[in-house]
Design a protein around this motif. Structure first.
Motif, PDB file in Angstrom:
ATOM      1  N   PHE A 187       0.813  -1.212   0.000  1.00 49.27           N
ATOM      2  CA  PHE A 187       0.000   0.000   0.000  1.00 49.27           C
ATOM      3  C   PHE A 187       0.851   1.270   0.000  1.00 49.27           C
ATOM      4  O   PHE A 187       0.361   2.342  -0.389  1.00 49.27           O
ATOM      5  CB  PHE A 187      -0.970  -0.024   1.186  1.00 49.27           C
ATOM      6  CG  PHE A 187      -2.126  -0.954   0.966  1.00 49.27           C
ATOM      7  CD1 PHE A 187      -3.209  -0.545   0.205  1.00 49.27           C
ATOM      8  CD2 PHE A 187      -2.125  -2.235   1.474  1.00 49.27           C
ATOM      9  CE1 PHE A 187      -4.280  -1.391  -0.011  1.00 49.27           C
ATOM     10  CE2 PHE A 187      -3.186  -3.097   1.248  1.00 49.27           C
ATOM     11  CZ  PHE A 187      -4.266  -2.683   0.498  1.00 49.27           C
ATOM     12  N   VAL A 188       2.136   1.190   0.420  1.00 50.03           N
ATOM     13  CA  VAL A 188       3.035   2.337   0.264  1.00 50.03           C
ATOM     14  C   VAL A 188       3.272   2.608  -1.216  1.00 50.03           C
ATOM     15  O   VAL A 188       3.249   3.761  -1.674  1.00 50.03           O
ATOM     16  CB  VAL A 188       4.359   2.100   1.002  1.00 50.03           C
ATOM     17  CG1 VAL A 188       5.425   3.118   0.570  1.00 50.03           C
ATOM     18  CG2 VAL A 188       4.146   2.197   2.512  1.00 50.03           C
ATOM     19  N   ARG A 189       3.463   1.527  -1.974  1.00 46.08           N
ATOM     20  CA  ARG A 189       3.638   1.691  -3.420  1.00 46.08           C
ATOM     21  C   ARG A 189       2.351   2.235  -4.058  1.00 46.08           C
ATOM     22  O   ARG A 189       2.380   3.080  -4.947  1.00 46.08           O
ATOM     23  CB  ARG A 189       4.015   0.358  -4.068  1.00 46.08           C
ATOM     24  CG  ARG A 189       5.448  -0.072  -3.775  1.00 46.08           C
ATOM     25  CD  ARG A 189       5.857  -1.209  -4.703  1.00 46.08           C
ATOM     26  NE  ARG A 189       5.013  -2.391  -4.534  1.00 46.08           N
ATOM     27  CZ  ARG A 189       5.252  -3.373  -3.678  1.00 46.08           C
ATOM     28  NH1 ARG A 189       6.329  -3.296  -2.892  1.00 46.08           N
ATOM     29  NH2 ARG A 189       4.438  -4.393  -3.586  1.00 46.08           N
ATOM     30  N   ALA A 190       1.201   1.730  -3.569  1.00 39.92           N
ATOM     31  CA  ALA A 190      -0.076   2.220  -4.100  1.00 39.92           C
ATOM     32  C   ALA A 190      -0.255   3.701  -3.803  1.00 39.92           C
ATOM     33  O   ALA A 190      -0.747   4.471  -4.641  1.00 39.92           O
ATOM     34  CB  ALA A 190      -1.225   1.420  -3.498  1.00 39.92           C
ATOM     35  N   LEU A 191       0.187   4.121  -2.600  1.00 39.69           N
ATOM     36  CA  LEU A 191       0.090   5.531  -2.243  1.00 39.69           C
ATOM     37  C   LEU A 191       0.991   6.382  -3.126  1.00 39.69           C
ATOM     38  O   LEU A 191       0.611   7.484  -3.567  1.00 39.69           O
ATOM     39  CB  LEU A 191       0.453   5.719  -0.764  1.00 39.69           C
ATOM     40  CG  LEU A 191       0.440   7.157  -0.236  1.00 39.69           C
ATOM     41  CD1 LEU A 191      -0.957   7.762  -0.357  1.00 39.69           C
ATOM     42  CD2 LEU A 191       0.907   7.194   1.231  1.00 39.69           C
ATOM     43  N   ALA A 192       2.170   5.849  -3.429  1.00 44.29           N
ATOM     44  CA  ALA A 192       3.105   6.586  -4.287  1.00 44.29           C
ATOM     45  C   ALA A 192       2.545   6.741  -5.691  1.00 44.29           C
ATOM     46  O   ALA A 192       2.724   7.775  -6.342  1.00 44.29           O
ATOM     47  CB  ALA A 192       4.451   5.863  -4.330  1.00 44.29           C
TER      48      ALA A 192
END
Length: 724
Positions: free
Chosen positions: A711-716
């Motif tokens: 989800f960090v990648r999704a946020l990015a």
């Protein structure tokens, strides 16, 4: 000795004949070669057919048409009566009016007991489980109570009760012997010989009408019957002149006439099947059924004949079977028919023994008063499964047919009261498991023995008290009857039989609300080994009645909802917990008519009990009404269903509120991915960032999980798209 040598199912009354009581084919064939007569040993439930040198007997409890006979050898001689001892070790044979001969079955030894005086005749005898004696001789001079001494092979006289006796009647079921005396044989003295002692009943006279002032009719033994109904002992007396059947109840200090029933035949026979009183109008060849629990002189159903059921078809039957059934049919209510206590009938001329059954389906179909029929069916024990099924069918039909609401309310009230009572007495067992019956004739470790020893507190004379109504208890009799009992100043103690612990409780429910203490005879004669309760639990009431009628009542939801409200009210009064499905149905019915304001009141006032099922139904209904959905969420929170509450908040998009709730109540059962996926689906990077920060702060090691990385990648990925 008793002799010498409604349904549409087809019976011997013709195809499609109706009957409310029937005898089932095949009968027990009880005729042996060389038999001279038949005897009934009610103490051991044996039918006895002696020959010149043998005693042939059939065990008739439980009743079976193919039971094998037992044979004992005796010496030749006249036989006036035969009875086995209650332990089956001895056979007693009355040889004359002055002698009874005994055989020890194990060794073949014999001994005799004779009258001391030639003028003193033996009218009969019976074995007893009384604590005082083993066998009782009834003589013209009174009663002789004996104990058996096995080491001496003789009887020892314990006590003699002197009085003039013309004739007597006795049933082992009641342990009660009535001794008739006087010129008209209408004066009676009674003794109950139970496992706890001997109780002498007050002397009383039976009512007899006269044709004219000078006539003095004589009461015959065949006109007096001792029956046990709902654990209580009644004496029924036929008055041939008045064409009435008088009923009496026994107390230690009084004998109370309970009222009278009309009869329509000069010859009457009496049976009791499953606590239902069957009055056989022999001349008319019909039966009237009475349930004295109901405190009514009205028959349960219309008079109909007794029929034979289950007979083989004439085309397939063998010639012997055809002859047998033809003889039985031709001899229905014949002169050689002898009715045995409580539910047997012996066709002496043909050597048949039949058991009488009730047709509950025919009885219920013949009465339009549904609540009264339900009350009747709920009291049935021998065919409880069928009675239960019929009750469910009746309850469903009154709703489908949209009967008047007061009638439906009464029916619902009957079923719930019956279930509440069965829970209170322990007669209802989950899963329909049979009750454990009391061993017939065996003493029990109960308080019954103590109650027998209680002496009357009064010193007044006993007397017969008359009452015009046919009721079943002193407390429910009319005011005159109550006054008479009070005037006697007697602490009347009710004579009963312990048909089972439940029947004693049930007898109390009939009307023993006074201080009277029942005397128990420690016997379970009327209980079948597979007795179950016909009581219907609320979950079955929902499954088989309400769930099945809901679809058919879509157009009349208000009618069905009114019945549900009555069900809830009645259950509350009886302190019965209803299943959640009942309340869920109530929510659905209110929502169907868009009665959301009423629904809110029912929820807030706890008329509809909170449960997870109800909350989910409120949430589903909330798609049409937001306030109703809020009620569902509030109920989830009140029930401490934190996990489900959080999931529902997330589904509503309130995942930040759900996070605060989870933190406040320390709910650790919800997966972080549930919140993260909801935040990602909102396409709001600030919300997703806030959820990620929450889990990093409050879940140790979350930053190293694969979910965090995903989800960090999704946020990015979301942040540049938002900036663009």
């Amino acid at each position: 000795m008793f002799g010498s040598t409604s349904s549409s199912q087809p019976g011997f009354g013709g195809s499609g004949a109706l009957s409310h009581a029937y005898i089932q084919y095949p009968p027990l064939k009880c005729r042996s070669d060389g038999s001279r007569c038949l005897f009934y040993d009610d103490g051991n439930k044996l039918l006895i057919s002696p020959t010149t040198d043998q005693v042939v007997s059939w065990k008739i409890s439980p009743f079976s048409s193919d039971v094998a006979p037992t044979t004992d050898t005796i010496s030749e001689g006249p036989i006036l009566s035969v009875r086995y001892s209650l332990d089956s070790k001895l056979i007693a044979v009355q040889r004359s009016n002055h002698e009874v001969q005994f055989w020890v079955r194990e060794t073949g030894e014999t001994f005799s007991q004779k009258s001391k005086s030639e003028s003193d005749s033996i009218l009969g005898f019976f074995w007893t489980d009384c604590a005082v004696c083993d066998i009782v001789f009834v003589k013209t001079s009174g009663l002789d109570l004996y104990t058996y001494m096995p080491e001496l092979k003789s009887l020892d006289l314990v006590e003699t009760k002197k009085m003039n006796v013309s004739w007597y009647i006795y049933t082992h079921e009641s342990r009660l012997v009535l001794l008739a005396s006087g010129m008209q044989c209408k004066s009676f003295t009674g003794y109950q010989l139970s496992a706890a002692g001997v109780i002498r009943l007050p002397r009383f006279e039976m009512a007899m009408a006269k044709l004219d002032a000078n006539s003095k009719p004589v009461l015959a033994a065949e006109d007096v019957h001792i029956v046990t109904v709902y654990g209580r002992i009644y004496c029924l007396q036929v008055d041939r002149v008045a064409m009435l059947l008088h009923s009496y109840r026994f107390y230690r200090d009084a004998v109370i006439q309970q009222g009278s029933l009309p009869i329509y035949s000069s010859k009457i026979a009496v049976s009791v099947v499953d606590n239902v009183l069957l009055i056989h109008q022999v001349d008319a060849k019909v039966i009237l059924l009475y349930d004295i629990f109901a405190d009514s002189r009205t028959p349960v159903s219309a008079p109909l004949p007794l029929l034979i059921r289950g007979s083989p078809s004439r085309t397939n039957a063998q010639s012997s079977d055809t002859t047998l059934t033809n003889n039985a049919t031709a001899n229905l209510y014949g002169d050689d028919w002898i009715f045995l206590v409580p539910d047997l009938v012996c066709d002496v001329s043909n050597g048949f023994l039949w058991k009488i059954h009730l047709d509950l389906e025919a009885i219920s179909a013949s009465n339009s008063e549904v609540p009264a029929v339900l009350e009747f069916l709920q009291r049935r024990k021998l065919e409880a499964k069928k009675a239960k099924h019929l009750c469910l069918e009746l309850a469903r039909s009154v709703i489908i047919e949209r009967r008047p609401l007061p009638m439906v309310f009464w029916a619902i009230d009957v079923l719930l009261k019956s279930f509440a009572y069965s829970l209170k007495t322990g007669s209802y067992l989950k899963g329909g498991k049979p009750e454990k019956p009391t061993v017939s004739g065996a003493p029990e470790n109960s308080e019954s023995g103590k109650s027998v020893k209680n002496e009357s507190a009064s010193g007044v004379e006993s007397r017969t008290v008359r009452n015009s109504g046919f009721s079943t208890s002193d407390s429910e009799d009319n005011n005159d009857n109550k006054a008479n009992v009070r005037n006697a100043k007697a602490k009347n103690i009710n004579i009963t039989t312990n048909s089972s612990s439940e029947n004693i409780e049930e007898a109390s429910r009939i009307g023993d609300h006074s201080v009277n203490q029942p005397l128990n005879a420690n016997v379970s004669e009327q209980q079948d080994s597979q007795v179950t309760s016909a009581a219907i639990p609320p979950d079955e009431l929902y499954s088989f009645v309400f769930a099945s009628v809901e679809e058919e009542m879509i157009a009349d939801a208000s009618y069905l909802f009114a019945i549900i409200v009555e069900l809830i009210r009645s259950a509350s009064l009886e302190k019965i917990k209803l299943p959640p499905n009942i309340y869920v149905l109530a929510v659905r019915l209110l929502a169907r008519n868009e009665r959301y304001a009423e629904l809110g009141l029912f929820i807030m006032n706890k008329i509809i009990e909170p449960s997870k099922e109800v909350a989910l139904q409120l949430l589903e209904t909330g798609h049409q009404n937001i306030q109703t959905r809020k009620l569902g969420l509030d109920m989830m929170r009140q029930l401490m269903l934190h996990h489900d509450y959080i999931v529902l908040l997330v589904q509503d998009g309130c995942y930040l509120e759900a996070l605060r709730f989870a933190r406040k109540y320390k709910v650790h059962t919800v997966r972080p991915s549930l919140f993260l996926e909801a935040a990602y689906a909102s396409n709001d990077p600030q919300h997703l960032a806030a959820v990620l920060r929450f889990f990093r702060d409050f879940i140790p090691g979350f930053a190293t999980t694969s979910e965090h990385s995903t989800f960090v990648r999704a946020l990015a990925d979301m942040t540049p798209s938002v900036a663009a």
